[in-house]
Design an enzyme around this catalytic site. Structure first.
Site, PDB file in Angstrom:
ATOM      1  CB  CYS A  50      -0.742   0.085   1.210  1.00 18.25           C
ATOM      2  SG  CYS A  50      -2.313  -1.255   1.141  1.00 18.25           S
TER       3      CYS A  50
ATOM      4  CD  GLU B 158      -3.638  -5.523  -1.863  1.00 19.39           C
ATOM      5  OE1 GLU B 158      -3.239  -6.792  -1.507  1.00 19.39           O
ATOM      6  OE2 GLU B 158      -4.292  -4.957  -1.045  1.00 19.39           O
TER       7      GLU B 158
HETATM    8  O1  AHR Z   1       1.246  -6.697   3.157  1.00 19.70           O
HETATM    9  C1  AHR Z   1       0.670  -5.942   3.987  1.00 19.70           C
HETATM   10  C2  AHR Z   1      -0.419  -5.120   3.093  1.00 19.70           C
HETATM   11  O2  AHR Z   1      -1.277  -6.138   2.415  1.00 19.70           O
HETATM   12  C3  AHR Z   1       0.246  -4.529   1.757  1.00 19.70           C
HETATM   13  O3  AHR Z   1       0.576  -3.245   2.026  1.00 19.70           O
HETATM   14  C4  AHR Z   1      -0.749  -4.404   0.784  1.00 19.70           C
HETATM   15  O4  AHR Z   1      -0.742  -4.591  -0.570  1.00 19.70           O
HETATM   16  C5  AHR Z   1      -1.809  -5.805   1.325  1.00 19.70           C
HETATM   17  O5  AHR Z   1      -3.077  -5.368   1.109  1.00 19.70           O
END
Ligand code: AHR
Length: 860
Positions: free
Chosen positions: A461, A589
């Site tokens: 994220c 994602e």
């Molecule tokens: O791995 C933790 C979080 O999980 C990451 O930041 C995100 O891509 C996913 O939702």
């Protein structure tokens, strides 16, 4: 990521197969306000409109993806209607405040397409939406209420396709259809819409529920329950057959790592900097105002009568606009840095102290630099001579005499006066590979020991950010530290950007791994909280060219020679040779929306045109199935994205029952990067249980290594006391690195990887499929050494005496055997090495709950 999970959590256990025999039934659609609208669109059916049957209890067929987790992802007053195009269209309010509506459509009320959230700026909010189809104009007329205080206005808009909308207009109350009605469901009364549908529609839904019920039962399987269920299971035997005639090349980059600055993984973690808030740039807003101490003076104190203030007039650089001003009136008063809850120092080691300073009163003055603990015990001292009123960088080396976990850094002016300081930094000389501005040696070594073939960074994220302004921009993270642009970390703290792209690429080079930068696809995280309810915002189209140019510049910075603009910048930053970047991830994602797709396509096209050799990795959402997965794959197939990034955090039962997940993937389509995965179990523990089901999955990844090119467990690092997400691969504090048993599994697969997969089969003495899927084998060959590596996973609560039949045998008679076993709840388990006699057939025992790796060395 959690959308489907939420829906399934609400799935009733009491569902049961039933078939409606009448030709048609009544369908009722609604959204109960239980759970704040987070259950989503619910359905019920009735033969006579009097007695209603819920389709699942608390079961949502469509959940809202709007806004941030927690407060948002709500659906209010859904209006579901069959459109002129034969699709079910659902329009709903996202909350009581925002002037946005939500739309999604479905062919069967089971599989739903993309959601969109048109915004109507003339309206205050968008409540109780409804629509009808106007056959004359062939468009849908959507109306809703905008309510503020006592004032209610009706708005109307039109659309042909639920993608573009006419400007909203005010309308008369008489334009409203008011079709919503009340229905008694059990002891509750719900408001929604009733329509007559062919029974086939409801029968399909009921069947779907039964299938889901079965799936969820499988996904609840776990090894704790097995120990009860299979308590009487006697030791078993098995035959493993290896067929050397059937082999295929598999990816040489299957095992990698995913680094994200989450859980204090970077600042206070992998980054060896010992001074917290060295830049005086912490802001209250980084913790949402909840931590009143999280300001520009966080982790700093003064002693005696000294005063610390923060100034921003004539900073060192505009990207680093705040600095500290220390005013002392008496000798001995000091500015004190606490570090990251203490500064750990090692006896006999040197530390670099650097700072920018100016003497605001104009005189030259000496600063005594002291590393000492709260009791006053001194571990090292040095002197800095601050000269003049202009910012200058000062640097000294301090030799530490005794180890401590809890020192602090004191800066003690010898003359009373006023001093400005910024970028006050303390680094061990002994960083990983001795790099300046480097990484903590012990953590970096633990990462290197995994033998990762690639490193993905900077997230997660963190890559796509909380709101558009928080999108990670690589150019802000290179060059002089004082000129880098620190930023809010969406995990609720501060990113100094001390680890930036230069450091990430250098680390990759140092450990022989490919760099895999992941760049936002021109959209921020769909779970953003910034800007009202947040949401996936898109970089405005007029800024996209410059955003894309930044991405092209990154490739030039990484790979360009010294005749290129950005190649020169890289060289000026200390790395003359190109980094040989091969991969670039676009998107993390993301919700696959029109907003996303438009921007992704632009970026993809531009990279392909300028750098056709770069492997672009797309994204297929946060889940192993569902709308984003389907839509992401559709896009990947349509525009031939070389590789896509899949993410899934799943239960042990999911891993046990999805060992064939990739077996039927089309080998002619995009390759897969499984960018984030982990087994999640109650309490989010890391233990032998989770690690063994991950091993089971890794066996199937190896078997599918012709389509799965890369994989990385997530997240990687977590600082004790600052763990925001569990499980993680490695925990640490200021002095120790604590690897988990999941780490040991990753390491075994990383160290004992192969590039050629050799077909193998395991046959258990008991043919029960429940038992059979609990023993797995994968055989690979290391192309360099020609060693044969056999990985056997036994998640049964009993041992399996295994006979291995190798049809070809050209190996030394003594092999290396590594066994990882223990109790399911063990969090720390270390692999044990032994010797294994091998031949064209040989026996080995797989203990209950174990991973066994046998490495046979080829005869010279
Ligand atoms: O791995 C933790 C979080 O999980 C990451 O930041 C995100 O891509 C996913 O939702």
């Amino acid at each position: 990521m959690k959308k489907l999970l939420l829906l399934f959590c609400f799935l009733s256990l009491q569902l049961s197969a039933q078939t409606i025999t009448q030709d048609s039934v009544y369908l009722f659609s609604y959204c109960s306000l239980k759970n704040d609208g987070k259950i989503g669109l619910q359905l019920a059916w009735s033969i006579d409109k009097n007695t209603w049957n819920s389709i699942g209890s608390d079961f949502g067929v469509l959940g809202s993806d709007y806004g941030t987790w927690g407060a948002q992802k709500r659906m209010l007053s859904p209006f579901l209607w069959l459109g002129a195009d034969g699709l079910w269209h659902c329009v709903f309010s996202v909350n009581e405040k925002d002037n946005a509506l939500a739309h999604a459509s479905s062919v069967d009320l089971i599989a739903w397409g993309r959601q969109s959230y048109p915004v109507f700026s003339g309206s205050q909010n968008c409540l109780l939406p409804e629509f009808k189809y106007d056959a004359k104009t062939q468009q849908y007329l959507i109306s809703w209420l905008s309510k503020v205080g006592d004032k209610t206005e009706v708005f109307i808009t039109s659309t042909k396709d639920f993608r573009s909308y006419g400007k909203e207009q005010k309308a008369l109350a008489s334009t409203r259809l008011n079709l919503r009605t009340e229905v008694k469901l059990g002891d509750k009364t719900e408001t929604g819409l009733v329509y007559k549908v062919p029974s086939a529609v409801v029968n399909k839904l009921l069947k779907h529920l039964d299938t889901e019920k079965e799936r969820q039962k499988l996904y609840r399987e776990n090894l704790y329950e097995d120990t009860v269920k299979l308590a009487n299971l006697k030791p078993l035997s098995a035959q493993v057959t290896v067929d050397f005639q059937k082999r295929k090349p598999i990816s040489s980059t299957l095992m990698g790592i995913f680094f994200e600055d989450l859980n204090y993984a970077a600042d206070g973690g992998l980054y060896a900097e010992l001074i917290q808030n060295r830049d005086f740039e912490y802001k209250l807003s980084e913790k949402g105002g909840n931590d009143k101490s999280w300001t520009a003076t966080k982790a700093w104190q003064t002693t005696g009568q000294a005063k610390l203030t923060i100034d921003s007039i004539r900073p060192i650089h505009y990207n680093n606009s705040h600095f500290a001003v220390l005013t002392t009136t008496q000798k001995g008063d000091a500015l004190v840095a606490e570090g990251y809850e203490g500064i750990a120092l090692k006896a006999g080691e040197a530390y670099y102290l650097s700072l920018f300073a100016k003497n605001m009163t104009g005189k030259n003055s000496k600063l005594s630099i002291q590393l000492k603990d709260a009791s006053g015990k001194v571990f090292a001292v040095g002197v800095v001579n601050v000269k003049g009123t202009i910012w200058q960088k000062y640097e000294i080396s301090l030799l530490v005499k005794e180890s401590t976990a809890n020192a602090e850094l004191s800066i003690v002016p010898e003359t009373a006066g006023q001093y400005a300081f910024d970028m006050i930094s303390l680094f061990p000389k002994n960083t990983f590979k001795g790099r300046r501005n480097g990484l903590r040696a012990d953590i970096a070594q633990a990462l290197a020991d995994l033998h990762p073939r690639f490193v993905r960074f900077p997230g997660g994220c963190v890559a796509h950010g909380n709101g558009l302004d928080n999108i990670y921009r690589w150019k802000n993270t290179i060059g002089k530290l004082e000129e880098r642009k620190p930023m809010f970390n969406l995990w609720g703290y501060h990113q100094s950007m001390g680890i930036g792209y230069g450091e990430y690429f250098q680390f990759c080079e140092d450990i022989g791994a490919q760099p895999l930068p992941v760049i936002a696809a021109g959209v921020c995280c769909q779970n953003s909280s910034v800007g009202g309810a947040g949401q996936q915002g898109g970089i405005p189209m007029e800024q996209m060219d410059s955003y894309i140019q930044d991405i092209l510049d990154l490739i030039e910075w990484a790979n360009g020679d010294l005749t290129t603009k950005w190649g020169k910048v890289r060289a000026a930053n200390g790395h003359i040779k190109p980094y040989n970047l091969k991969y670039i991830g676009i998107g993390n994602e993301d919700l696959i929306t029109d907003l996303f797709e438009e921007r992704f396509r632009m970026i993809f096209k531009a990279i392909k045109a300028k750098y056709p050799e770069i492997i672009v990795i797309g994204t297929v959402g946060p889940w192993s199935e569902g709308t984003d997965y389907v839509e992401g794959w559709k896009l990947a197939n349509e525009i031939a994205i070389p590789m896509v990034d899949e993410h899934y955090y799943q239960s042990p039962g999911w891993f046990i029952n999805n060992q064939d997940y990739y077996d039927n993937y089309d080998r002619s389509k995009s390759k897969v990067y499984l960018g984030e995965y982990a087994a999640h179990i109650g309490g989010r523990a890391n233990n032998l249980h989770t690690s063994l089901v991950e091993a089971l999955h890794l066996n199937s990844l190896e078997r599918n290594g012709d389509v799965v090119s890369m994989s990385s467990y997530a997240p990687l690092l977590a600082k004790e006391g600052h763990t925001q997400w569990k499980p993680d691969l490695i925990f640490f504090n200021n002095t120790e690195v604590k690897t988990t048993v999941d780490y040991e599994v990753q390491k075994l697969y990383g160290v004992h990887a192969g590039e050629s997969y050799i077909a193998s089969q395991v046959e258990l003495s008991d043919m029960d499929s429940y038992l059979q899927k609990r023993v797995s084998v994968s055989v690979v060959e290391d192309s360099k050494t020609k060693d044969l590596i056999i990985k056997l996973v036994n998640i049964l609560p009993t041992s399996v005496d295994t006979k291995l039949n190798l049809k070809e045998f050209d190996y030394l008679p003594e092999a290396l055997k590594i066994t990882l076993t223990g109790k399911l709840k063990d969090t720390k388990v270390l692999p044990v090495e032994s010797k294994q006699s091998v031949g064209s057939s040989f026996y080995t025992n797989l203990p209950a709950h174990s991973l066994t790796v046998i490495r046979l060395q080829r005869k010279k």
